[in-house]
Design a protein around this motif. Structure first.
Motif, PDB file in Angstrom:
ATOM      1  N   ILE B  16       0.780  -1.224  -0.079  1.00 56.13           N
ATOM      2  CA  ILE B  16      -0.090   0.021   0.118  1.00 56.13           C
ATOM      3  C   ILE B  16       0.897   1.236  -0.026  1.00 56.13           C
ATOM      4  O   ILE B  16       1.964   1.381   0.648  1.00 56.13           O
ATOM      5  CB  ILE B  16      -0.859  -0.001   1.108  1.00 56.13           C
ATOM      6  CG1 ILE B  16      -2.123   0.968   1.127  1.00 56.13           C
ATOM      7  CG2 ILE B  16      -0.335   0.116   2.630  1.00 56.13           C
ATOM      8  CD1 ILE B  16      -3.184   0.983   1.879  1.00 56.13           C
ATOM      9  N   GLU B  20      -2.050   6.635  -0.426  1.00 55.12           N
ATOM     10  CA  GLU B  20      -3.206   5.725  -0.269  1.00 55.12           C
ATOM     11  C   GLU B  20      -3.933   6.125   1.227  1.00 55.12           C
ATOM     12  O   GLU B  20      -5.139   6.015   1.384  1.00 55.12           O
ATOM     13  CB  GLU B  20      -3.417   4.348  -0.789  1.00 55.12           C
ATOM     14  CG  GLU B  20      -4.520   3.642  -0.499  1.00 55.12           C
ATOM     15  CD  GLU B  20      -5.564   4.170  -1.464  1.00 55.12           C
ATOM     16  OE1 GLU B  20      -5.396   4.793  -2.605  1.00 55.12           O
ATOM     17  OE2 GLU B  20      -6.644   3.863  -1.293  1.00 55.12           O
ATOM     18  N   ILE B  21      -2.891   5.809   2.079  1.00 62.16           N
ATOM     19  CA  ILE B  21      -3.239   6.039   3.492  1.00 62.16           C
ATOM     20  C   ILE B  21      -3.287   7.287   4.079  1.00 62.16           C
ATOM     21  O   ILE B  21      -4.481   7.892   4.546  1.00 62.16           O
ATOM     22  CB  ILE B  21      -2.098   5.172   4.618  1.00 62.16           C
ATOM     23  CG1 ILE B  21      -1.765   3.975   4.252  1.00 62.16           C
ATOM     24  CG2 ILE B  21      -2.512   5.630   6.035  1.00 62.16           C
ATOM     25  CD1 ILE B  21      -0.627   3.283   4.649  1.00 62.16           C
ATOM     26  N   VAL B  24      -6.804   8.996   3.152  1.00 63.77           N
ATOM     27  CA  VAL B  24      -8.107   8.450   3.997  1.00 63.77           C
ATOM     28  C   VAL B  24      -7.952   9.452   5.101  1.00 63.77           C
ATOM     29  O   VAL B  24      -9.229   9.924   5.737  1.00 63.77           O
ATOM     30  CB  VAL B  24      -8.078   7.081   4.263  1.00 63.77           C
ATOM     31  CG1 VAL B  24      -9.049   6.748   5.423  1.00 63.77           C
ATOM     32  CG2 VAL B  24      -8.180   6.134   3.001  1.00 63.77           C
ATOM     33  N   PRO B 146      -5.187   2.815  12.897  1.00 65.13           N
ATOM     34  CA  PRO B 146      -5.532   3.686  11.595  1.00 65.13           C
ATOM     35  C   PRO B 146      -5.360   5.054  11.941  1.00 65.13           C
ATOM     36  O   PRO B 146      -5.757   5.664  13.020  1.00 65.13           O
ATOM     37  CB  PRO B 146      -7.090   3.359  11.612  1.00 65.13           C
ATOM     38  CG  PRO B 146      -7.255   2.008  12.231  1.00 65.13           C
ATOM     39  CD  PRO B 146      -6.359   1.786  13.341  1.00 65.13           C
ATOM     40  N   ASP B 334      -5.836  -0.795  -2.302  1.00 62.52           N
ATOM     41  CA  ASP B 334      -6.757   0.483  -1.812  1.00 62.52           C
ATOM     42  C   ASP B 334      -7.018   0.333  -0.364  1.00 62.52           C
ATOM     43  O   ASP B 334      -6.821  -0.718   0.200  1.00 62.52           O
ATOM     44  CB  ASP B 334      -7.919   0.705  -2.434  1.00 62.52           C
ATOM     45  CG  ASP B 334      -8.964  -0.469  -2.446  1.00 62.52           C
ATOM     46  OD1 ASP B 334      -9.237  -0.926  -1.203  1.00 62.52           O
ATOM     47  OD2 ASP B 334      -9.480  -0.898  -3.447  1.00 62.52           O
ATOM     48  N   TYR B 335      -7.256   1.307   0.379  1.00 66.16           N
ATOM     49  CA  TYR B 335      -7.426   1.488   1.743  1.00 66.16           C
ATOM     50  C   TYR B 335      -8.548   0.333   2.132  1.00 66.16           C
ATOM     51  O   TYR B 335      -8.233  -0.184   3.325  1.00 66.16           O
ATOM     52  CB  TYR B 335      -7.547   2.894   2.368  1.00 66.16           C
ATOM     53  CG  TYR B 335      -7.289   2.770   3.773  1.00 66.16           C
ATOM     54  CD1 TYR B 335      -5.978   3.182   4.293  1.00 66.16           C
ATOM     55  CD2 TYR B 335      -8.492   2.815   4.752  1.00 66.16           C
ATOM     56  CE1 TYR B 335      -5.741   3.103   5.646  1.00 66.16           C
ATOM     57  CE2 TYR B 335      -8.123   3.008   6.258  1.00 66.16           C
ATOM     58  CZ  TYR B 335      -6.666   3.045   6.523  1.00 66.16           C
ATOM     59  OH  TYR B 335      -6.565   2.923   7.825  1.00 66.16           O
ATOM     60  N   TYR B 338      -7.116  -2.996   2.183  1.00 66.00           N
ATOM     61  CA  TYR B 338      -6.068  -3.095   3.012  1.00 66.00           C
ATOM     62  C   TYR B 338      -6.820  -3.340   4.663  1.00 66.00           C
ATOM     63  O   TYR B 338      -6.405  -4.137   5.334  1.00 66.00           O
ATOM     64  CB  TYR B 338      -5.175  -1.774   3.066  1.00 66.00           C
ATOM     65  CG  TYR B 338      -4.379  -1.458   4.113  1.00 66.00           C
ATOM     66  CD1 TYR B 338      -3.194  -2.017   4.569  1.00 66.00           C
ATOM     67  CD2 TYR B 338      -4.842  -0.372   5.030  1.00 66.00           C
ATOM     68  CE1 TYR B 338      -2.580  -1.741   5.728  1.00 66.00           C
ATOM     69  CE2 TYR B 338      -4.180  -0.238   6.056  1.00 66.00           C
ATOM     70  CZ  TYR B 338      -3.130  -0.630   6.391  1.00 66.00           C
ATOM     71  OH  TYR B 338      -2.304  -0.312   7.655  1.00 66.00           O
ATOM     72  N   SER B 339      -7.743  -2.333   4.642  1.00 66.27           N
ATOM     73  CA  SER B 339      -8.598  -2.617   5.942  1.00 66.27           C
ATOM     74  C   SER B 339      -8.988  -4.086   6.226  1.00 66.27           C
ATOM     75  O   SER B 339      -9.024  -4.605   7.275  1.00 66.27           O
ATOM     76  CB  SER B 339      -9.611  -1.717   6.029  1.00 66.27           C
ATOM     77  OG  SER B 339      -9.049  -0.083   5.889  1.00 66.27           O
TER      78      SER B 339
END
Lengths: 386, 350, 129
Positions: B16, B20-21, B24, B146, B334-335, B338-339
């Protein structure tokens, strides 16, 4: 071995039967069969059921079946061979009468599948595969047949349309069957564009989750002549074979050896060739399954099941009608009941009991093919009107 | 001669990007990338954990060592993300590589230096003559809360080292451990994410501890930074290891080969050990390698290795670490995905 | 997932242990008590390869209850040589990359886990080689 005939058949309307529990679901068809034969009891009852325990928490159908069918204290025996349980129960009842052990015996089949949710049903059905080496790794039944389909397409050039045509044809037949679960006509596009279950099998390539039962009464031919005025339907051939429980361990991943062997036994016993048979009810649990079954039976050449289906060979008015009832696809697939329901259809066709739009023009000799798992067991019966 | 007789790494395929992080959480990606010298990080798939990565890293080590796994007398996995709170990771590993049942096993835990601890003990047992071979592993699938700064770096990877006395690839010349009680980063029982002391994790923790260990190791060995072909340090971000290395006296060229953090992220217990595997992939006979790990809480394990003439013959027997890091099969998540992969989404029944 | 049910298959799932028939040479995975080819009951221990090629595959989109959170996932039947085939998931592979004949190798992965408190069940998946 004595000659054996089917003298009574019963099948209730299949579908999502929310109001009815397994005890009465089974009894409904049993009573219909007894009524059809004009009798009120039998000497023994064989019940095909795959997994009432996982679907409804209820085992011991060997007691519950006779009890709720009103024939207690007749002995009941549950027979299990996954989706071939019904065919295997019929064979057990046939052997019971043919051996002279008894004169009148019932073969019934039942599955009550809607008391669990979709994931629960997928789990229960998956117990027919090898738990440790197939299911452990996440495969499902649609997945196993989808892998067979991909193999068949790659090896023989079978097309997506040919697979879909099986569903289209069987739904066209089931449309006229008032006992069928899904009475709707389909197009190739509808089949191909429905929700993907396991590539390339879509929802409309798969047989549904169904509550249902079926029952037939077998009787020695001599006694049958005394008991009934209806056309006698004689069991002239019976065959049963197994294959490796794991699909991966078969020589050809898209050929049903167990079906070939069971059919050979049944045909040899009947003294018939496949070309002598007028029609068949086969185990179309998935569209690809019917293509592989008609190849293993010799209705189509190996690898040519797809084109044969597309060309209408197996259509209702085709050269060799397959699944005039609508098959598992349209009629429904309450797994343990399916094999017995095939005998119900054969009997009705041979006796000429059906409405005009359901009755085949020529139906003197019929073949039923029922299989378990990914083809790991297969049962074939041949019935002839006498 | 005691040293490494087999080594291997494993880096998952998913990545990632910092952007991208940052997107968010409304953070400024360029300043993170500049400040932390971090571009992207590895992410494990849902079917990967410390145990699976340890097994794959060890299989790579075994390809290079070419020994009978039955001769491995100890397996030590160091991690702060052991999949079980109670039940060892090492038993699964030992069973998977065929080292059971005559084998000692312990899971190590000391924040990011758990891996080097395992290596230290494995090496020491072989040196003491207790066993023919011993396996030390650093592996983690670390998590940052997060939106926390840690989320940009916490990544996944594993490195495995088999120590022995025959056919040594890199001789272990000196070791030194240095530790104090410094609460810069911790995770309490039953907490999902770790907590940290912000800037307290820097000077009084990371820098003081690594400097302390490195100085002691240099004094013990009577060596100077310029004697070494390579140096690798714990790398919680891209910036810290280069800064601490330069303070000790190393140059960028000595550190670049083991400096994986900018595209790997912080693999915690795997960080300096994976850096070491990358160095062993290219080192030449006679090359001296300086390694200092760091684990919050806080301590460092230091090692000085010397590559032998056996090393070039095995370097290509398993996949190179840089090849996994720069693999064409990297997959950028994508986040949301990933989550899901990292269990950050609360599911039914939990 | 029952612990004993999982535990007794470890040798196969972790190390691909198989047996080879002493009479006809057939390799059996998982091991059996009798050779289906020649009926011999004498075997020697062996291991199956960790490399093979995909013979057929699918993508499971409607999974059994224990795999709900993993779907969709590819599953393949992989020919490992020596007449041995295994069925396993394909990891690290996009659906459009899947092809019959594709070379793969087995990797150690977590296969199932029972909720947040049950045992973790490991085994093999194949990955593109």
């Amino acid at each position: 071995m004595r000659d054996v005939a089917v003298i009574g058949v019963g099948m209730n309307k299949w579908g999502e039967l929310w109001e009815i529990a397994i005890r009465d679901l089974l009894a409904e068809s049993a009573l219909l069969a007894l009524d059809d034969a004009g009798i009120d009891s039998v000497e023994a009852m064989y019940i095909g059921c795959m997994t009432s325990g996982l679907f409804t928490d209820q085992e011991h159908l060997g007691s519950m079946g006779p009890d709720y069918s009103g024939i207690c204290p007749v002995p009941g025996t549950r027979v299990e061979s996954a989706c071939a349980s019904g065919g295997a129960a019929f064979r057990a009842a046939f052997m019971h009468v043919a051996s002279g052990m008894g004169d009148i015996v019932m073969a019934a089949g039942v599955e009550k599948m809607t008391d669990v949710d979709g994931g629960g049903a997928t789990f229960a059905l998956a117990t027919a595969a090898d738990q440790e080496y197939e299911v452990y790794n996440g495969i499902t039944f649609p997945g196993l047949y989808a892998m067979m389909a991909n193999h068949h397409m790659n090896k023989y050039g079978t097309t997506r349309d040919q697979l879909a045509q099986v569903s289209v044809k069987n739904h066209a037949n089931g449309f006229n069957n008032e006992l069928a679960q899904f009475r709707m006509k389909l197009t190739l596009d509808q089949v191909k564009n429905s929700v993907m279950v396991a590539d390339p099998m879509t929802l409309l390539d798969c047989s549904p989750i169904t509550d249902g039962s079926a029952a037939v009464i077998l009787c020695s031919l001599d006694k049958a002549k005394e008991l009934t005025k209806k056309r006698l339907v004689k069991v002239i051939g019976s065959g049963h074979a197994s294959d490796t429980i794991q699909l991966a361990q078969r020589e050809n991943l898209s050929y049903l050896k167990s079906t070939e062997l069971a059919a050979k036994q049944a045909l040899d016993m009947a003294g018939k060739k496949i070309t002598d048979i007028d029609f068949a009810e086969v185990h179309d649990c998935f569209s690809i399954a019917e293509i592989m079954v008609i190849e293993a039976l010799g209705i189509a050449e190996v690898g040519k099941g797809g084109p044969a289906t597309m060309d209408g060979v197996t259509a209702f008015d085709g050269k060799f009608p397959v699944n005039p009832s609508g098959g598992l696809k349209s009629k429904g697939h309450p797994v343990g009941a399916t094999g017995v329901a095939q005998i119900v259809e054969l009997t009705k066709q041979i006796r000429g009991d059906l409405d005009k739009n359901r009755q085949l023009k020529k139906a003197d000799i019929g073949l039923a093919q029922n299989m378990g798992g990914s083809g790991a067991s297969s049962v074939v019966h041949i019935l002839e009107g006498v | 001669m005691v040293g490494i007789v087999g080594y291997g790494a494993y880096i998952p395929r998913n990545r990632i990007k910092v952007e991208e992080i940052a997107k968010v959480w409304g953070a400024d990606a360029p300043s993170y990338k500049r400040g932390l010298q971090l571009r992207e990080k590895s992410v494990p798939s849902p079917d990967q954990d410390t145990i699976t990565m340890s097994v794959e890293a060890t299989k790579n080590a075994l390809k290079r060592a070419e020994i009978d796994p039955q001769d491995i007398g100890a397996v030590y996995i160091g991690s702060e993300s052991h999949p079980y709170a109670v039940k060892p990771s090492g038993t699964v590993l030992a069973e998977a590589i065929g080292a059971t049942p005559d084998c000692h096993c312990a899971d190590y835990e000391f924040a990011c230096k758990a891996g080097s601890e395992g290596m230290f003990v494995a090496m020491s047992l072989v040196k003491a003559g207790e066993m023919k071979y011993a396996l030390g592993i650093g592996a983690d699938t670390s998590q940052g809360a997060p939106g926390d700064a840690l989320e940009y770096s916490a990544s996944a990877g594993a490195a495995a080292f088999i120590f022995g006395k025959e056919n040594v690839l890199a001789e272990c010349l000196y070791t030194h451990s240095w530790m104090t009680d410094t609460p810069d980063f911790w995770r309490r029982e039953h907490q999902f994410y770790p907590s940290h002391g912000g800037r307290f994790t820097g000077e009084p923790a990371y820098f003081r501890t690594i400097m302390g260990c490195a100085k002691a190791l240099l004094e013990k060995s009577k060596m100077k930074p310029e004697d070494f072909a390579y140096a690798v340090f714990h790398q919680p971000n891209g910036k810290f290891p280069m800064t601490v290395g330069k303070r000790i006296g190393f140059k960028t060229e000595q550190m670049e080969q083991g400096w994986l953090c900018p595209t790997l992220g912080n693999t915690y217990s795997g960080a300096s050990p994976i850096g070491l595997t990358s160095i062993l992939d290219v080192a030449k006979p006679g090359d001296l390698i300086f390694m200092v790990s760091y684990g919050s809480g806080a301590g460092s394990d230091g090692f000085i290795f010397k590559a032998t003439d056996k090393l070039p013959g095995v370097q290509n027997k398993a996949v190179h670490t840089r090849a996994m890091l720069d693999s064409e099969r990297r997959k950028y998540l994508d986040y949301g995905t990933y989550s899901k992969f990292r269990g950050k989404i609360k599911l039914r029944g939990e | 997932m029952s612990a004993p049910k999982y535990w007794r298959e470890m040798a196969q799932r972790y190390r691909f242990e198989a047996v080879k028939c002493k009479k006809c040479g057939r390799v059996l995975f998982p091991p059996r008590l009798v050779c289906p080819a020649c009926k011999s009951r004498e075997f020697e221990n062996t291991r199956i390869n960790d490399k093979g090629t995909i013979e057929t595959y699918t993508i499971v989109r409607i999974p059994p209850s224990q795999f709900t959170d993993e779907a969709p996932y590819p599953v393949a039947i992989v020919n490992m040589g020596d007449n041995v085939r295994v069925l396993c998931q394909v990891a690290d592979c996009e659906p459009e990359e899947l092809k019959i004949g594709m070379p793969v190798r087995l990797e150690f992965r977590k296969i199932q886990q029972e909720g947040s408190s049950g045992i973790l069940a490991y085994g093999y998946k194949c990955v593109p080689e």
